[in-house]
Design a protein around this motif. Structure first.
Motif, short mmCIF file in Angstrom:
data_model
loop_
_atom_site.label_atom_id
_atom_site.label_comp_id
_atom_site.label_asym_id
_atom_site.label_seq_id
_atom_site.Cartn_x
_atom_site.Cartn_y
_atom_site.Cartn_z
N TYR A 245 85.83 -11.80 82.61
CA TYR A 245 84.67 -11.19 83.24
C TYR A 245 84.65 -9.71 82.91
N LEU A 246 83.46 -9.15 82.90
CA LEU A 246 83.27 -7.72 82.67
C LEU A 246 83.11 -7.02 84.01
N GLY A 247 83.83 -5.91 84.17
CA GLY A 247 83.63 -5.06 85.33
C GLY A 247 82.51 -4.07 85.04
N VAL A 248 82.22 -3.23 86.00
CA VAL A 248 81.13 -2.26 85.85
C VAL A 248 81.35 -1.38 84.62
N LEU B 27 71.35 -4.78 88.37
CA LEU B 27 72.12 -5.76 87.61
C LEU B 27 71.92 -7.16 88.17
N PRO B 28 72.15 -8.18 87.35
CA PRO B 28 72.05 -9.55 87.86
C PRO B 28 73.16 -9.83 88.87
N ALA C 215 81.24 -13.60 89.54
CA ALA C 215 82.46 -13.74 90.33
C ALA C 215 82.70 -12.47 91.12
N TYR C 216 83.42 -12.63 92.21
CA TYR C 216 83.93 -11.52 93.00
C TYR C 216 85.43 -11.67 93.09
N ILE C 217 86.13 -10.57 92.95
CA ILE C 217 87.55 -10.51 93.23
C ILE C 217 87.68 -9.44 94.30
N GLY C 218 87.83 -9.86 95.52
CA GLY C 218 87.73 -8.92 96.63
C GLY C 218 86.29 -8.43 96.68
N ARG C 219 86.12 -7.12 96.61
CA ARG C 219 84.76 -6.56 96.57
C ARG C 219 84.33 -6.19 95.16
N THR C 220 85.18 -6.44 94.18
CA THR C 220 84.89 -6.10 92.79
C THR C 220 84.03 -7.19 92.16
N ARG C 221 82.94 -6.75 91.53
CA ARG C 221 82.01 -7.69 90.88
C ARG C 221 82.44 -7.94 89.44
N GLY C 222 82.15 -9.13 88.96
CA GLY C 222 82.45 -9.48 87.58
C GLY C 222 81.34 -10.32 86.98
N TRP C 223 81.01 -10.03 85.71
CA TRP C 223 79.96 -10.77 85.01
C TRP C 223 80.51 -11.34 83.72
#
Length: 69
Positions: free
Chosen positions: A5-8, A27-28, A32-40
């Motif tokens: 996954y790509l982070g911000v 952003l779309p 996925a979320y890992i904790g509060r971190t978004r991933g695309w």
């Protein structure tokens, strides 16, 4: 198999803008979320970016009339 996954920061690099520049974009939904971190997924960002309107779409300042009016 491990999903990538790509982070911000990686999304900004992929789009060729700064991380701060992402604040101006909607952003779309993350894949996925890992904790509060978004991933695309890269495919999600590429499809979203391809569907975005081009620069200048939707307004802006009208062009100046070439006749000086």
């Amino acid at each position: 198999m491990v999903e990538r996954y790509l982070g911000v920061k990686q999304v900004a690099e992929r789009l060729g803008i700064t991380s701060g520049g992402l604040l101006n974009l909607k952003l779309p939904e993350p894949d996925a979320y890992i904790g509060r971190t978004r991933g695309w997924k890269a495919e999600t960002i590429d499809a979203w970016n391809a569907a975005r309107p081009g620069r200048g779409v939707g307004g802006g300042r009208p062009r100046r009339d070439s006749r000086g009016a």
